[in-house]
Design a protein around this motif. Sequence first.
Motif, short mmCIF file in Angstrom:
data_model
loop_
_atom_site.label_atom_id
_atom_site.label_comp_id
_atom_site.label_asym_id
_atom_site.label_seq_id
_atom_site.Cartn_x
_atom_site.Cartn_y
_atom_site.Cartn_z
N PRO A 1 26.23 -87.59 30.13
CA PRO A 1 26.47 -87.07 31.50
C PRO A 1 27.81 -87.51 32.08
N LYS A 2 28.33 -88.68 31.70
CA LYS A 2 29.59 -89.15 32.27
C LYS A 2 30.75 -88.26 31.87
N ARG A 3 30.73 -87.75 30.65
CA ARG A 3 31.83 -86.91 30.19
C ARG A 3 31.91 -85.61 30.99
N PHE A 4 30.77 -85.08 31.37
CA PHE A 4 30.74 -83.82 32.11
C PHE A 4 30.75 -84.05 33.62
N GLY A 5 30.82 -85.29 34.06
CA GLY A 5 30.85 -85.59 35.49
C GLY A 5 29.55 -85.21 36.19
N VAL A 6 28.44 -85.36 35.50
CA VAL A 6 27.15 -85.02 36.09
C VAL A 6 26.75 -86.11 37.07
N LYS A 7 26.53 -85.74 38.31
CA LYS A 7 26.14 -86.68 39.34
C LYS A 7 24.66 -86.52 39.64
N PRO A 8 23.99 -87.60 39.99
CA PRO A 8 22.56 -87.49 40.32
C PRO A 8 22.34 -86.62 41.54
N THR A 9 21.26 -85.89 41.54
CA THR A 9 20.93 -85.03 42.66
C THR A 9 20.50 -85.86 43.86
N LEU A 10 20.37 -85.17 45.02
CA LEU A 10 19.95 -85.87 46.23
C LEU A 10 18.54 -86.44 46.08
N GLY A 11 17.67 -85.69 45.40
CA GLY A 11 16.32 -86.18 45.16
C GLY A 11 16.31 -87.41 44.28
N GLU A 12 17.16 -87.42 43.23
CA GLU A 12 17.24 -88.58 42.35
C GLU A 12 17.80 -89.79 43.08
N ARG A 13 18.79 -89.55 43.94
CA ARG A 13 19.36 -90.67 44.71
C ARG A 13 18.31 -91.25 45.66
N ALA A 14 17.57 -90.37 46.34
CA ALA A 14 16.55 -90.83 47.29
C ALA A 14 15.48 -91.63 46.58
N ALA A 15 15.08 -91.18 45.38
CA ALA A 15 14.07 -91.91 44.63
C ALA A 15 14.57 -93.29 44.23
#
Length: 249
Positions: free
Chosen positions: A190-204
């Motif tokens: 995920p780091k190579r593609f710049g995938v950021k956690p979603t708002l739901g994942e951050r809230a969890a």
Amino acid sequence: MAYAQTPKKTGLPREVLKWLQSLDLSFSPKNVRRDFSNGYLVAEIFSWYYPEDFTMHSYDNGTSLAAKLSNWAQIERFFTRQHIPLPKEVIDGTIHCKPGAAELLVQEIYSILTHRRLKTWLGGDVDFSDRGYQVQLPMVARSTASKAIKNNLRQSEMVAEPNINTIQGKIQAIVQRHLEDRRLERLQDPKRFGVKPTLGERAACLSTSSSRSTQGPDSPFISQPDSRGSLIRSRTSVHFKEMDRTLSY
């Protein structure tokens, strides 16, 4: 019909090469993918076993698409009459020089005519795409969607297929497979593609970390995981206070 895997190199097993040399063909195949694509050598091989069904003057040893389709149309009619189980996808892959198709075709013909099964075949699905090769490459060197279409759809396939819907279906299948591979790559790195956690994942993550930080050995709250993996907070002791019902005016 199932195969272990498509050959990674253009070549045939030693026993198959010896068998081809024993047939005294008009020319010895040097490039299997190219020399077997027009069907002329296939017809010549079967003419040794079925001389009454194959007259070589009716076959054209040319490289044009018309010559290939004409030769293979005659051969396929013979296969239908004799109930010879050669898969259509292997024949089409041979005509259009797909990687590994001609090798599998010759090995299957060898097994049919000699009744000998090669030991290297263990079962699996036929796949004449470049997917196996792409997986071996680093992610940065893998094909884009347009390059995947170019690699897996030959120009001769589009010319030979008059139905535009069939061609569009093939293109859609290639793109869908490419997108699925890309999705797996994003999950792997995920780091190579710049995938950021979603708002739901951050809230969890925040709720979990905050609940853990507020809990201690003397905390009145105890975290209990439910069936969905969330945290349910409950108190160990609850005190009730009776309210004074006397109203003052």
